[in-house]
Design a protein around this motif. Structure first.
Motif, PDB file in Angstrom:
ATOM      1  N   ALA A  90      13.247  22.094  40.058  1.00 32.89           N
ATOM      2  CA  ALA A  90      13.025  23.268  40.629  1.00 32.89           C
ATOM      3  C   ALA A  90      11.601  23.749  41.534  1.00 32.89           C
ATOM      4  N   LEU A  91      10.482  23.005  40.727  1.00 34.49           N
ATOM      5  CA  LEU A  91       9.395  23.147  41.522  1.00 34.49           C
ATOM      6  C   LEU A  91       9.446  22.341  42.719  1.00 34.49           C
ATOM      7  N   ARG A  92       9.935  21.227  42.850  1.00 35.06           N
ATOM      8  CA  ARG A  92       9.856  20.323  44.085  1.00 35.06           C
ATOM      9  C   ARG A  92      10.763  21.015  45.017  1.00 35.06           C
ATOM     10  N   ALA A  93      11.781  21.591  44.490  1.00 32.75           N
ATOM     11  CA  ALA A  93      12.653  22.437  45.795  1.00 32.75           C
ATOM     12  C   ALA A  93      12.047  23.603  46.396  1.00 32.75           C
ATOM     13  N   ALA A  94      11.273  24.291  45.478  1.00 34.68           N
ATOM     14  CA  ALA A  94      10.523  25.452  45.822  1.00 34.68           C
ATOM     15  C   ALA A  94       9.350  24.850  46.842  1.00 34.68           C
ATOM     16  N   ALA A  95       8.389  23.845  46.292  1.00 33.82           N
ATOM     17  CA  ALA A  95       7.585  23.354  47.193  1.00 33.82           C
ATOM     18  C   ALA A  95       8.064  23.008  48.781  1.00 33.82           C
ATOM     19  N   GLU A 113       3.006  16.346  37.288  1.00 33.58           N
ATOM     20  CA  GLU A 113       4.202  15.679  36.804  1.00 33.58           C
ATOM     21  C   GLU A 113       5.553  15.751  37.685  1.00 33.58           C
ATOM     22  N   ALA A 114       5.572  16.821  38.312  1.00 30.77           N
ATOM     23  CA  ALA A 114       6.844  17.195  39.508  1.00 30.77           C
ATOM     24  C   ALA A 114       6.033  16.541  40.648  1.00 30.77           C
ATOM     25  N   GLY A 115       5.028  15.599  41.008  1.00 26.42           N
ATOM     26  CA  GLY A 115       4.325  15.154  42.109  1.00 26.42           C
ATOM     27  C   GLY A 115       3.927  16.179  43.169  1.00 26.42           C
ATOM     28  N   LEU A 116       3.506  17.150  42.856  1.00 30.50           N
ATOM     29  CA  LEU A 116       3.117  18.097  43.461  1.00 30.50           C
ATOM     30  C   LEU A 116       1.539  18.068  43.964  1.00 30.50           C
ATOM     31  N   LEU A 117       0.973  17.378  43.061  1.00 32.56           N
ATOM     32  CA  LEU A 117      -0.567  17.229  43.260  1.00 32.56           C
ATOM     33  C   LEU A 117      -0.996  15.901  44.086  1.00 32.56           C
ATOM     34  N   ASP A 118      -0.004  15.145  44.224  1.00 35.66           N
ATOM     35  CA  ASP A 118      -0.565  13.703  44.726  1.00 35.66           C
ATOM     36  C   ASP A 118      -1.058  13.752  46.099  1.00 35.66           C
ATOM     37  N   GLY A 119      -2.158  13.130  46.235  1.00 37.67           N
ATOM     38  CA  GLY A 119      -2.997  13.146  47.472  1.00 37.67           C
ATOM     39  C   GLY A 119      -3.674  14.548  47.690  1.00 37.67           C
ATOM     40  N   LEU A 120      -3.965  15.437  46.607  1.00 36.71           N
ATOM     41  CA  LEU A 120      -4.462  16.693  46.775  1.00 36.71           C
ATOM     42  C   LEU A 120      -5.526  16.550  45.811  1.00 36.71           C
ATOM     43  N   ARG A 121      -6.592  17.713  46.033  1.00 37.33           N
ATOM     44  CA  ARG A 121      -7.589  17.942  45.189  1.00 37.33           C
ATOM     45  C   ARG A 121      -7.198  19.051  44.246  1.00 37.33           C
ATOM     46  N   ALA A 122      -7.221  19.122  42.963  1.00 43.10           N
ATOM     47  CA  ALA A 122      -7.011  19.821  41.900  1.00 43.10           C
ATOM     48  C   ALA A 122      -8.012  19.989  40.774  1.00 43.10           C
ATOM     49  N   THR A 123      -7.811  20.894  39.920  1.00 44.46           N
ATOM     50  CA  THR A 123      -8.714  20.989  38.738  1.00 44.46           C
ATOM     51  C   THR A 123      -7.840  21.505  37.576  1.00 44.46           C
ATOM     52  N   THR A 124      -8.284  21.556  36.456  1.00 41.54           N
ATOM     53  CA  THR A 124      -7.908  22.145  35.306  1.00 41.54           C
ATOM     54  C   THR A 124      -9.004  22.323  34.196  1.00 41.54           C
ATOM     55  N   HIS A 125      -8.722  22.664  32.770  1.00 46.88           N
ATOM     56  CA  HIS A 125      -9.718  22.942  31.990  1.00 46.88           C
ATOM     57  C   HIS A 125     -10.862  21.741  32.002  1.00 46.88           C
ATOM     58  N   TRP A 126     -12.016  22.082  31.959  1.00 46.66           N
ATOM     59  CA  TRP A 126     -13.017  20.613  31.892  1.00 46.66           C
ATOM     60  C   TRP A 126     -12.676  19.876  30.745  1.00 46.66           C
ATOM     61  N   MET A 127     -12.259  20.183  29.725  1.00 48.99           N
ATOM     62  CA  MET A 127     -11.937  19.323  28.730  1.00 48.99           C
ATOM     63  C   MET A 127     -10.644  18.294  28.936  1.00 48.99           C
ATOM     64  N   VAL A 139      -4.431  12.050  42.149  1.00 46.71           N
ATOM     65  CA  VAL A 139      -4.701  13.358  42.249  1.00 46.71           C
ATOM     66  C   VAL A 139      -6.319  13.128  42.359  1.00 46.71           C
ATOM     67  N   GLU A 140      -7.008  13.943  43.175  1.00 42.36           N
ATOM     68  CA  GLU A 140      -8.321  14.000  43.197  1.00 42.36           C
ATOM     69  C   GLU A 140      -8.914  15.234  42.378  1.00 42.36           C
ATOM     70  N   VAL A 141      -9.144  14.827  41.146  1.00 36.64           N
ATOM     71  CA  VAL A 141      -9.643  15.805  40.258  1.00 36.64           C
ATOM     72  C   VAL A 141     -11.041  16.549  40.481  1.00 36.64           C
ATOM     73  N   GLU A 142     -11.127  17.492  40.429  1.00 38.16           N
ATOM     74  CA  GLU A 142     -12.341  18.335  40.656  1.00 38.16           C
ATOM     75  C   GLU A 142     -12.765  18.929  39.655  1.00 38.16           C
TER      76      GLU A 142
END
Length: 335
Positions: A90-95, A113-127, A139-142
């Protein structure tokens, strides 16, 4: 037109309530200058009941509620396992349809996991940034920012960073005036100085207990205000500078200079939180050669100025930081 933009919040099992409520409230509170609601907000889930710690939620809309959404937001969950095939599809179809998709906190793992961040910059909780980078090398994690906007796909850091990302999206959609009104309604600033680097507890690389370096690192911690050179460290260790540098990196994964600078920044953070000393004095106490050098290094490591850090954190000891330097557990024993 009563509604111009549909925001669908995808609620998965073990959802973090705060991560879910943040976008729900932010977009629900938004008003145009004439009082109209520009956003229609809905909760969607794979099954009618979603369970999280302490309670269950009844969700009216299924995954079909994502299909016609203009924006999909994925809150974080206490478990970061892969989403079901149906959710990922569903997420891939929306993208593919051009829907804007965003995550709050560890919701970034679902997007990855859905492959939506491949090749992109991304972040999450620092831990969790290290785990995100390890599991998804494409994924290029910031690790230091509050949120990342790639245009169609956005990710935010932990907890309150979801507020920053939502306000950013509102400002992008409707302008600064509308976003500022939403910020006032939420009693939060429209923009915060610095990224999540200022919240990170920087541990020194672990050194095995009983290591030959342990007495030296304790001596460094106790003498940060003085001049500490590579030659002095090598001499105390009974090695040449070249041998000392090699063995130090082998045991800590970093250089003696980087370890020393990080120790000085940590000391400065403690003093900014727990004293009223002027910045110039703190620079000396932490062993920096000048207030200018201190400010530059502090901003580079922490992501904000000493003054702003003090304003945000004075009177509150950082998580994991010792309440008294004399009672600290040596960082060399961590791990």
């Amino acid at each position: 037109m009563a509604f111009m933009h549909t925001v669908a919040i995808l609620v998965l099992d073990n959802v973090v309530p705060f991560d879910m409520a943040t976008p729900f409230q932010m977009f629900s509170w938004t008003r145009l200058p004439d009082g109209r609601r520009p956003y229609r907000v809905r909760l969607c889930a794979e099954s009618p009941e979603v369970r999280t710690e302490g309670f269950a939620l009844r969700i009216d809309r299924g995954l079909d509620g994502l299909a016609d959404a203009d924006t999909i937001i994925v809150p974080g969950c206490d478990e970061t396992g892969p989403p079901s095939p149906a959710v990922a599809a569903a997420l891939r179809a929306a993208a593919e349809a051009g829907t804007r998709i965003a995550s709050v906190c560890v919701g970034a793992f679902v997007l990855a996991e859905a492959g939506l961040l491949d090749g992109l910059r991304a972040t999450t909780h620092w831990m969790a940034t290290g785990e995100l980078a390890r599991r998804f090398p494409a994924v290029e994690v910031e690790p230091d920012v509050l949120y990342v906007d790639n245009g169609q796909v956005l990710t935010s850091a932990g907890a309150a960073a979801g507020l920053d990302m939502c306000l950013h999206m509102i400002r992008r959609d409707l302008g600064s005036a509308v976003a500022a009104h939403t910020a006032r309604m939420s009693v939060v600033p429209l923009e915060r100085e610095g990224g999540q680097a200022q919240f990170i507890v920087h541990e020194h690389p672990p050194v095995p207990r009983g290591s030959a370096l342990e007495p030296l690192l304790e001596w460094i911690e106790d003498n940060l205000a003085g001049e500490i050179t590579l030659g002095a460290m090598a001499e105390r260790s009974g090695m040449s500078e070249r041998t000392f540098s090699r063995r130090f990196r082998e045991q800590t994964g970093t250089t003696p200079l980087q370890w020393l600078l990080r120790a000085r920044v940590r000391r400065a953070q403690y003093l900014l939180e727990n004293s009223d000393h002027p910045v110039e004095r703190i620079a000396r106490q932490a062993g920096f050669g000048s207030p200018t050098a201190f400010r530059e290094r502090f901003r580079k490591v922490v992501g904000t100025t000493p003054h702003s850090y003090r304003s945000a954190f004075q009177g509150r000891t950082a998580v994991g930081a010792p309440s008294n330097p004399a009672d600290r557990t040596r960082s060399v024993t961590v791990g």
